[in-house]
Every structure is written in C-alpha cells, then in structure tokens.
Design a protein around this motif. Structure first.
Motif, mmCIF file in Angstrom:
data_model
loop_
_atom_site.group_PDB
_atom_site.id
_atom_site.type_symbol
_atom_site.label_atom_id
_atom_site.label_comp_id
_atom_site.label_asym_id
_atom_site.label_seq_id
_atom_site.Cartn_x
_atom_site.Cartn_y
_atom_site.Cartn_z
ATOM 1 N N ASP A 1 42.226 45.428 34.546
ATOM 2 C CA ASP A 1 41.177 45.714 33.566
ATOM 3 C C ASP A 1 40.899 47.216 33.510
ATOM 4 N N TYR A 2 39.832 47.578 32.814
ATOM 5 C CA TYR A 2 39.467 48.988 32.637
ATOM 6 C C TYR A 2 39.276 49.688 33.979
ATOM 7 N N TRP A 3 38.456 49.109 34.853
ATOM 8 C CA TRP A 3 38.113 49.800 36.083
ATOM 9 C C TRP A 3 39.295 49.928 37.030
ATOM 10 N N GLU A 4 40.139 48.921 37.087
ATOM 11 C CA GLU A 4 41.325 49.053 37.947
ATOM 12 C C GLU A 4 42.275 50.101 37.405
ATOM 13 N N PHE B 1 55.571 57.220 40.704
ATOM 14 C CA PHE B 1 54.531 56.201 40.533
ATOM 15 C C PHE B 1 54.666 55.609 39.138
ATOM 16 N N TYR B 2 54.548 54.300 39.039
ATOM 17 C CA TYR B 2 54.554 53.634 37.731
ATOM 18 C C TYR B 2 53.376 52.679 37.639
ATOM 19 N N PHE B 3 52.695 52.700 36.501
ATOM 20 C CA PHE B 3 51.719 51.647 36.245
ATOM 21 C C PHE B 3 51.758 51.251 34.775
ATOM 22 N N ARG B 4 51.346 50.021 34.545
ATOM 23 C CA ARG B 4 51.427 49.440 33.210
ATOM 24 C C ARG B 4 50.032 49.254 32.599
ATOM 25 N N MET B 5 49.949 49.448 31.280
ATOM 26 C CA MET B 5 48.727 49.177 30.529
ATOM 27 C C MET B 5 49.068 48.243 29.368
ATOM 28 N N GLY B 6 48.051 47.568 28.848
ATOM 29 C CA GLY B 6 48.245 46.711 27.689
ATOM 30 C C GLY B 6 47.755 47.373 26.418
ATOM 31 N N ARG B 7 47.926 46.658 25.315
ATOM 32 C CA ARG B 7 47.478 47.183 24.028
ATOM 33 C C ARG B 7 46.070 46.720 23.663
ATOM 34 N N GLU B 8 45.796 45.441 23.884
ATOM 35 C CA GLU B 8 44.545 44.852 23.426
ATOM 36 C C GLU B 8 43.466 44.885 24.510
ATOM 37 N N LYS B 9 42.239 44.642 24.088
ATOM 38 C CA LYS B 9 41.138 44.541 25.040
ATOM 39 C C LYS B 9 41.304 43.296 25.907
ATOM 40 N N VAL B 10 40.923 43.413 27.167
ATOM 41 C CA VAL B 10 40.994 42.292 28.109
ATOM 42 C C VAL B 10 39.658 42.188 28.843
ATOM 43 N N PRO B 11 39.357 41.031 29.429
ATOM 44 C CA PRO B 11 38.099 40.884 30.164
ATOM 45 C C PRO B 11 37.998 41.894 31.310
ATOM 46 N N VAL B 12 36.809 42.394 31.540
ATOM 47 C CA VAL B 12 36.551 43.289 32.668
ATOM 48 C C VAL B 12 36.068 42.423 33.829
ATOM 49 N N VAL B 13 36.929 42.263 34.821
ATOM 50 C CA VAL B 13 36.628 41.356 35.935
ATOM 51 C C VAL B 13 36.360 42.104 37.241
ATOM 52 N N THR B 14 36.436 43.435 37.194
ATOM 53 C CA THR B 14 36.091 44.241 38.362
ATOM 54 C C THR B 14 35.002 45.230 37.972
ATOM 55 N N GLY B 15 34.391 45.838 38.971
ATOM 56 C CA GLY B 15 33.330 46.796 38.720
ATOM 57 C C GLY B 15 33.672 48.183 39.206
ATOM 58 N N LYS B 16 32.852 49.130 38.812
ATOM 59 C CA LYS B 16 33.073 50.528 39.171
ATOM 60 C C LYS B 16 33.135 50.724 40.677
ATOM 61 N N ASP B 17 32.317 49.982 41.410
ATOM 62 C CA ASP B 17 32.214 50.188 42.856
ATOM 63 C C ASP B 17 33.043 49.194 43.674
ATOM 64 N N ASP B 18 33.805 48.342 43.023
ATOM 65 C CA ASP B 18 34.656 47.400 43.756
ATOM 66 C C ASP B 18 35.784 48.153 44.457
ATOM 67 N N PRO B 19 36.194 47.689 45.622
ATOM 68 C CA PRO B 19 37.260 48.394 46.352
ATOM 69 C C PRO B 19 38.608 48.293 45.641
ATOM 70 N N GLY C 1 47.500 42.008 36.320
ATOM 71 C CA GLY C 1 47.262 42.323 34.917
ATOM 72 C C GLY C 1 46.288 41.369 34.253
ATOM 73 N N LEU C 2 46.505 41.128 32.965
ATOM 74 C CA LEU C 2 45.587 40.264 32.228
ATOM 75 C C LEU C 2 45.601 38.823 32.720
ATOM 76 N N MET C 3 46.607 38.459 33.510
ATOM 77 C CA MET C 3 46.686 37.099 34.039
ATOM 78 C C MET C 3 45.649 36.831 35.120
ATOM 79 N N VAL C 4 45.023 37.879 35.654
ATOM 80 C CA VAL C 4 43.985 37.675 36.670
ATOM 81 C C VAL C 4 42.796 36.937 36.073
ATOM 82 N N ALA C 5 42.348 37.361 34.897
ATOM 83 C CA ALA C 5 41.232 36.685 34.238
ATOM 84 C C ALA C 5 41.584 35.235 33.923
ATOM 85 N N LEU C 6 42.824 34.993 33.514
ATOM 86 C CA LEU C 6 43.259 33.628 33.214
ATOM 87 C C LEU C 6 43.358 32.788 34.480
ATOM 88 N N ALA C 7 43.723 33.419 35.590
ATOM 89 C CA ALA C 7 43.766 32.707 36.875
ATOM 90 C C ALA C 7 42.366 32.253 37.278
#
Length: 311
Positions: A138-141, A156-174, A195-201
C-alpha cells in the motif's frame, strides 16, 4: 484507498530534501510513475532519458560510480523487462547503487493490455545476484520502501501498481527489509501474500472466519531476501500454506516460498494463487483480477483445499 506510486512520489521528494546525492531518471513517463514532483523541486537531479530504458539503466550505473544513489523508474515491463540485460550486466554484476522502480506492475494495469501487464518482473529481478526485491502492499509500505532504498547500498528493485489499493498499514507500523509482518494470527494454515493481494488475503480470512476457520495472514513484502524464519514458523504452527501474488505463479513469491519449504525439510500442503501460465487481455482492473483468479474467494477456496490435505 491510495496509490502506491503516490507513496513513491512523496518519499522521493522527502529523500531529496534529506540528502543531495539522490538522483532520479525516467524514460518519458515521469507523470505516470510520479517522479514528476521530484523533478519539479530538484530539476538538476532529475533526468528524462526518453524512451530508452537500456540507456537509462546504463546511465544510472555510471552515476552510481560517481557517488550518487540513483532511482530509475518506468513501467515494470520496461524497467525489469526491456532493460533486463543492462540491469544484469551493469547494475547487478557491478553492484551499483541503483534502485529500479517497476511501476504499473501486474494485471491491474488493466486496459493497457498484455503487452504492459508485467507478471514476470519478480522472477526476472529475483534471479539476479545481490538484487533486493520488494513488493509493497500500500501507500505507507511504498513510502517506507523508498526511504530505505534511498539510504542503503547495492541493487534494489521494487514494484508499484497503477490503481488505488486499500491502505492496510499505518505510518508508524514497523517495516524492515527481509522481515515479514503478520497481519492476523491463526493456526488453520497460513496465507502468505504480497502487494495488493494482502488486502484480499485479509478479506479471505474474514470469509473463512464465518465458518470457524482462522488462517494466519502474513505480508511477505520482501521477496528477496526472504523471511525464511516466518515461513518455518508458519509450517510448524499452522501446517499448510497458500501464497497469493499478482504475478506469475512461476518464479515469484510462490516459488520463493516453495523453495524455502522444501529446504526446511518440513513439507506441508501448498497452493499458489497467482497468474497461471497465460496472458490476459485488455480490461478493467477488477475484471482482470477476477479472470486471473486473484480474488478473496479464490484465496479462501485454496485455504480450504490445503486444510483438507493437512495431516
């Protein structure tokens, strides 16, 4: 709901204010990948290489040799796909301080169609020596990944998506590279997602809980280095694993987890939720996710399958 690439944009600008050795390159897509805000504030540290991703990767390796930490951003199909040979030879082999940013990854890029639906990037990047691979949920991760990537060394490689996804973590989460986060405890198998599959999980867990089934949900944001300890703990305490990723079932998260399971010497039932050995078509994000079986219902069904096989 928010864009993962907005997390990239905000963190990159913050990095720019914190250190003057961060440089960003793009391949004529700064408004899409959202490196444009960095370019606006730091015009002398942002360079558009045009539609020439291989040159972008090579230039980044050169800038790294001059002491810069370089972010190169394009669609995952181009950053991880088209530029792969140069990333291998000059970034990975050269152990350059380069962060490869794969935007618009997976099938959720939607109407851009199969030519842009990169479901192979994790496999392509994971195989490269020294390459760290992250899929924020999500955004915060994404924000935390960018901040970490900008201050560490090496490829280093990281992936981003195109569309908005649920925010399931917070600013202060580890958040720690190579350290999975358990989002829900349970003993009825484990869902390991990224990725976005976390919210679906998490949605799948809610569905299963109605029938008294309580799987563990683990956010495996780092594909490499993999949190093997979290996997072995899941084996010992839950006895079954389902992986969920917006990526081919070949070479990505599921493959990495399966390798860890085999090497643990503690085989357990496993199922993979991901893109099968196929290409999809152009369409809306949710329609394509459903067509690919990347849904909470499918995850829940696979949990039931592995639990039926559990000893």
């Amino acid at each position: 709901m928010d864009l993962t690439r907005q997390g990239f944009a905000d963190a990159l600008v913050e990095l720019g204010h914190e250190t003057d050795n961060v440089v960003a390159l793009d391949a004529d897509l700064s408004c899409s990948v959202l490196s444009a805000p960095f370019a606006k504030q730091f015009p002398h540290r942002q360079f558009n290489l045009g539609i020439a991703e291989q040159s972008m990767a090579a230039t980044a390796a050169g800038l790294s040799a001059m002491g810069f930490r370089v972010f190169i951003a394009s669609y995952a199909m181009f950053a991880a796909g088209r530029a792969w040979e140069i990333v291998r030879q000059q970034v990975s082999y050269g152990e350059a301080n380069v962060v490869v940013v794969g935007a618009h990854g997976g099938v959720s890029v939607g109407k851009d169609g199969p030519t842009h639906q990169c479901c192979e990037d994790l496999a392509l990047m994971r195989v490269l020596p020294k390459m760290k691979v992250v899929v924020p949920c999500d955004y915060w991760e994404t924000f935390k990944t960018v901040k970490y990537a900008g201050k560490t060394t090496g490829p280093f490689y990281f992936r981003m998506g195109r569309e908005k996804v649920p925010v399931v973590t917070g600013k202060d989460d580890p958040w720690e590279l190579g350290k999975a986060n358990t989002f829900a405890e349970g003993t009825d198998g484990t869902i390991i997602a990224c990725g976005l599959m976390v919210a679906l999980a998490l949605e799948a867990r809610e569905m299963l809980e109605r029938d008294g089934i309580r799987p563990r949900v683990v956010n495996m944001h780092t594909i490499k280095p993999l949190d093997v300890a979290a996997i072995e703990k899941a084996i010992d305490e839950t006895g079954a694993i389902v992986t969920a990723e917006e990526h081919s079932i070949i070479g990505g998260l599921g493959s990495a987890v399966a390798e860890a399971v085999v090497q643990s010497g503690k085989p357990v039932p496993m199922r993979f939720v991901g893109v099968e050995d196929r290409y999809l078509e152009s369409g809306a994000m949710n329609d394509l996710l459903k067509q690919a079986g990347l849904t909470s219902e499918h995850i829940a069904a696979e949990v039931r399958t592995v639990l039926a096989r559990r000893r």
